[in-house]
Design a protein around this motif. Structure first.
Motif, PDB file in Angstrom:
ATOM      1  N   ASP A 110       1.005  -0.980  -0.055  1.00 13.38           N
ATOM      2  CA  ASP A 110      -0.425  -0.122  -0.149  1.00 13.38           C
ATOM      3  C   ASP A 110       0.718   1.101   0.264  1.00 13.38           C
ATOM      4  O   ASP A 110       1.864   1.255   0.339  1.00 13.38           O
ATOM      5  CB  ASP A 110      -1.234  -0.211   1.392  1.00 13.38           C
ATOM      6  N   ALA A 111       0.592   2.785  -0.636  1.00 17.04           N
ATOM      7  CA  ALA A 111       0.796   3.584  -0.240  1.00 17.04           C
ATOM      8  C   ALA A 111       0.098   4.441  -0.629  1.00 17.04           C
ATOM      9  O   ALA A 111      -0.683   4.786  -0.852  1.00 17.04           O
ATOM     10  CB  ALA A 111       1.694   3.828  -0.997  1.00 17.04           C
ATOM     11  N   ASP A 112       0.251   6.081   0.157  1.00 15.08           N
ATOM     12  CA  ASP A 112      -0.787   6.801   0.135  1.00 15.08           C
ATOM     13  C   ASP A 112       0.394   7.618   0.683  1.00 15.08           C
ATOM     14  O   ASP A 112       1.385   8.850   0.786  1.00 15.08           O
ATOM     15  CB  ASP A 112      -1.465   6.585   1.355  1.00 15.08           C
ATOM     16  N   THR A 113       0.042   9.196  -0.331  1.00 16.58           N
ATOM     17  CA  THR A 113      -0.298  10.208   0.459  1.00 16.58           C
ATOM     18  C   THR A 113      -1.422  11.774   1.695  1.00 16.58           C
ATOM     19  O   THR A 113      -2.535  11.308   0.542  1.00 16.58           O
ATOM     20  CB  THR A 113      -0.087  11.440  -1.197  1.00 16.58           C
ATOM     21  N   VAL A 114      -0.377  11.625   2.055  1.00 17.56           N
ATOM     22  CA  VAL A 114      -1.763  12.109   3.167  1.00 17.56           C
ATOM     23  C   VAL A 114      -1.416  14.304   3.346  1.00 17.56           C
ATOM     24  O   VAL A 114      -0.178  14.125   3.349  1.00 17.56           O
ATOM     25  CB  VAL A 114      -1.261  11.829   4.674  1.00 17.56           C
ATOM     26  N   GLY A 115      -2.336  14.621   3.127  1.00 15.32           N
ATOM     27  CA  GLY A 115      -2.443  16.346   3.498  1.00 15.32           C
ATOM     28  C   GLY A 115      -2.077  17.196   2.017  1.00 15.32           C
ATOM     29  O   GLY A 115      -1.647  17.943   2.118  1.00 15.32           O
ATOM     30  N   SER A 116      -2.525  16.107   0.930  1.00 15.05           N
ATOM     31  CA  SER A 116      -2.686  16.988  -0.370  1.00 15.05           C
ATOM     32  C   SER A 116      -3.317  16.587  -0.799  1.00 15.05           C
ATOM     33  O   SER A 116      -4.399  15.667  -0.612  1.00 15.05           O
ATOM     34  CB  SER A 116      -1.721  16.297  -1.221  1.00 15.05           C
ATOM     35  N   SER A 117      -4.891  17.752  -1.720  1.00 14.19           N
ATOM     36  CA  SER A 117      -6.331  17.704  -2.212  1.00 14.19           C
ATOM     37  C   SER A 117      -5.998  17.624  -3.814  1.00 14.19           C
ATOM     38  O   SER A 117      -7.309  17.678  -4.115  1.00 14.19           O
ATOM     39  CB  SER A 117      -7.221  18.676  -1.610  1.00 14.19           C
ATOM     40  N   ALA A 118      -4.680  17.837  -3.677  1.00 11.45           N
ATOM     41  CA  ALA A 118      -4.666  18.086  -4.834  1.00 11.45           C
ATOM     42  C   ALA A 118      -4.575  16.638  -6.023  1.00 11.45           C
ATOM     43  O   ALA A 118      -4.384  15.702  -6.231  1.00 11.45           O
ATOM     44  CB  ALA A 118      -2.928  18.076  -5.386  1.00 11.45           C
ATOM     45  N   PRO A 119      -5.062  16.840  -7.378  1.00 12.86           N
ATOM     46  CA  PRO A 119      -5.911  15.731  -8.118  1.00 12.86           C
ATOM     47  C   PRO A 119      -4.619  14.837  -8.639  1.00 12.86           C
ATOM     48  O   PRO A 119      -4.679  14.175  -9.204  1.00 12.86           O
ATOM     49  CB  PRO A 119      -6.819  16.172  -9.247  1.00 12.86           C
ATOM     50  N   ALA A 120      -3.659  16.131  -8.295  1.00 14.92           N
ATOM     51  CA  ALA A 120      -1.956  15.697  -8.862  1.00 14.92           C
ATOM     52  C   ALA A 120      -1.238  14.304  -7.862  1.00 14.92           C
ATOM     53  O   ALA A 120      -1.133  13.562  -8.378  1.00 14.92           O
ATOM     54  CB  ALA A 120      -0.784  16.435  -9.095  1.00 14.92           C
ATOM     55  N   ALA A 121      -2.415  13.894  -6.602  1.00 13.43           N
ATOM     56  CA  ALA A 121      -1.654  13.346  -6.073  1.00 13.43           C
ATOM     57  C   ALA A 121      -2.347  12.126  -6.341  1.00 13.43           C
ATOM     58  O   ALA A 121      -1.578  10.802  -6.375  1.00 13.43           O
ATOM     59  CB  ALA A 121      -1.832  13.823  -4.919  1.00 13.43           C
ATOM     60  N   ASP A 122      -3.933  12.178  -7.155  1.00 16.32           N
ATOM     61  CA  ASP A 122      -4.684  10.891  -7.351  1.00 16.32           C
ATOM     62  C   ASP A 122      -3.658  10.718  -8.666  1.00 16.32           C
ATOM     63  O   ASP A 122      -3.466   9.360  -8.915  1.00 16.32           O
ATOM     64  CB  ASP A 122      -5.691  11.417  -7.922  1.00 16.32           C
ATOM     65  N   ALA A 123      -2.983  11.058  -9.257  1.00 15.69           N
ATOM     66  CA  ALA A 123      -3.024  10.839 -11.247  1.00 15.69           C
ATOM     67  C   ALA A 123      -1.937  10.087 -10.360  1.00 15.69           C
ATOM     68  O   ALA A 123      -1.500   9.219 -11.215  1.00 15.69           O
ATOM     69  CB  ALA A 123      -2.247  12.150 -11.360  1.00 15.69           C
TER      70      ALA A 123
END
Length: 504
Positions: free
Chosen positions: A136-149
């Motif tokens: 699993d990998a996660d980015t916490v603290g960013s709402s940017a769609p770039a993070a989802d991309a």
RNA sequence: GCAGCUGUAGCUCAGUUGGUUAGAGCGCCUGACUGUGGAUCAGGAGGUCGGUGGUUCGAGUCCACCCAGCUGUACCA
């Protein structure tokens, strides 16, 4: 009589259902997979963090509303202070707990990965276990769609790093907000319709499997399956049904832009839905800008995912090579997924903390890769076996083993009580490349016998009588005692075996 | 959870309309070969026939319930 009692009391050795033992070949395969995935995740800048397998049940959010007991579906038990504990059922909820607990010291956005076993108390099936491994990998603290991309691009890269060729997998993307928008547009907004919304979403999720007619049945009155079992439908009227189906079926008629335009038309004025469209458009810009085309990442209306905590984009990695055919080959389908969960950490903190993540189902993917022939399921080569000829010279044999080990060659002393035939049989079963033999005659000459088992097995075909088989001693040769290491090395090299690494 | 199907040796399976002591192949162990894997031959171990209760003079076989497995379906964080 005594025997009978003993027999009756004998414990039956049995593995609990839905759980699996793992042998050397599988462990080796998993180990290689994990290293490949780790390499990709680290290249994307994620750092490792692991949490324990057990959490407080409320931290996992698994109490049913108005109930004292945790949800079925998770393995739970009470601590000595009567607090409920549960085995984790994924790696995301425990991470949310970790981040909330260490919020002030972590860099933000916080990027981390982890691998581990997770547990689900559900009905097992082929390729579905009650304990399985996720990465699993996660980015916490960013709402940017770039993070989802980024999550989706990383998913695609990971699949290719694991040897799944482009075109044999697809990262499918949708948005919870878009789905909510569709539901709003057919008048299913608001608290009162939440049950109906679930039914509709579940029906949409089944489009790939059941097709138009199946989904239509589930949206309307209900559906009867092959065994005659009946599933109640959502009870939508004609107009609502048509609108939902329109949304589902615009998928992939054109490029991303035109799909979003079509969706936008179906959704109409729903603010949530339009926000979802905008996010997906931005998401698309990043992905396409980085040259990840629709052959790798594609927007699909029927991706729904679980209903618990996702709030924005949702992803699913699917294997697209032909499986599940009439020949009875297994269907693998989804081997990973994830999405945006902006509300999960907020449960621990007053403020909302945006987050997005992605998990690979290592166990299921391993099964699929094996099916694809990308994983070598054969047992690896075993250790060199030093046989015991004279019981009272064990120390000498042990010394030979030590010399081999010092040269970084996997080696072991035969520790059983069998005679020579049994020892060779053992070595054979261990997949040993060769055995070392030293009897009285060899000892007197200062020699040892080395028997190449791999070569010997080839020679076996040409030998008919057992007499000859024994006397010819195929692929066996004598060397001076001090040449032990060199001779063994030579045998290993002959078969292309690496000496410095355990293979299993 | 619901529905259908299936449970006989470690594995794959036979077992007649209910009838003596339940079989085969493969695998496993031992020996022929007292110093050598495979092949061959000989011998051996291994089953409360998924469990419990019932019908019967008699049950692997028929009936009821339970358990487990498979398939579909539901759920799947």
């Amino acid at each position: 009589m005594a025997d009978k009692t003993k027999e009756a009391n004998k414990l039956k050795a049995r593995l609990p259902r839905g759980l699996a033992d793992r042998g050397p070949a599988e462990i080796a395969a998993t180990r290689t997979m994990i290293e490949k995935i780790r390499e990709v995740y680290e290249r994307y800048g994620f750092e490792p963090v692991e949490t324990p397998a057990i959490e407080y049940t409320d931290a996992l959010g698994k109490f049913l509303p108005d109930e004292e007991r945790p949800n079925e579906g998770v393995f739970s038990f009470q601590d000595d202070d009567e607090q409920w504990l549960s085995l984790r059922y994924d790696l995301t909820a425990p991470l949310a707990r970790y981040v909330a607990e260490n919020f002030d010291t972590l860099p933000k956005p916080y990027r981390s990965y982890r691998v581990g076993w997770v547990f689900r108390n559900e009905k097992p099936g082929p390729g579905r276990f009650r304990q399985f491994m996720q990465f699993d990998a996660d980015t916490v603290g960013s709402s940017a769609p770039a993070a989802d991309a980024e999550m989706c691009m990383m998913a695609a890269d990971t699949m290719e790093a694991l040897g799944v060729p482009r075109g044999s997998y697809l990262v499918k993307v949708n948005s919870r907000k878009v789905l909510d928008g569709v539901l709003e547009s057919v008048g299913l907004g608001g608290e009162a319709n939440s049950g109906k919304r679930l039914t509709v979403l579940r029906a949409i999720d089944k489009y790939d499997r059941l097709g138009r007619s199946g989904v239509q049945a589930l949206l309307g009155e209900g559906r009867k399956d092959e065994s005659g079992d009946f599933t109640r439908g959502a009870g939508l009227n004609e107009k609502q049904m048509e609108k939902v189906l329109n949304y589902v079926e615009v998928q992939l008629v054109g490029d991303l832009e035109s799909v979003l335009k079509d969706w936008s038309r179906e959704i109409g004025s729903s603010p949530t839905g339009q926000e979802g469209i905008r996010e997906l458009a931005e998401f698309g810009n990043f992905v396409r800008g980085a040259n990840y085309g629709p052959d790798r990442i594609s927007v699909e209306s029927s991706v729904v995912r679980g209903l618990e905590y996702y709030t924005g984009p949702v992803f699913e990695v699917e294997l697209t090579f032909p499986t599940g055919g009439a020949d009875g080959s297994p269907r693998f389908g989804s081997v990973g997924g994830g999405g945006r969960y902006d509300g999960l950490i907020a449960r621990f903190r007053g403020e909302s903390v945006p987050a997005t993540g992605f998990s690979i189902g290592v166990s299921r993917l391993a099964a699929a890769l094996q099916h694809l022939g990308k994983i070598d399921a054969r047992p690896g080569p075993g250790p060199v076996v030093v046989t015991v000829f004279d019981r009272d010279r064990l120390a000498d044999y042990q010394a030979m083993v030590a010399r081999l080990r010092a040269a970084k060659i996997r080696a072991e002393l035969y520790l059983g009580g069998g005679r020579m035939a049994a020892q060779l049989k053992y070595a054979d079963k261990r997949n040993a490349p060769c055995v070392v033999i030293q009897g009285g005659e060899e000892k007197a000459r200062g020699e040892i016998q080395i028997k190449d088992l791999i070569e010997g097995a080839k020679a076996a075909a040409a030998i008919a009588s057992h007499q000859e088989w024994r006397e010819s001693r195929p692929a066996q040769f004598a060397v001076a005692e001090e040449k032990l290491v060199e001779a063994v090395r030579e045998v290993l090299a002959r078969h292309g075996l690496r000496q410095d690494q355990p293979s299993s």
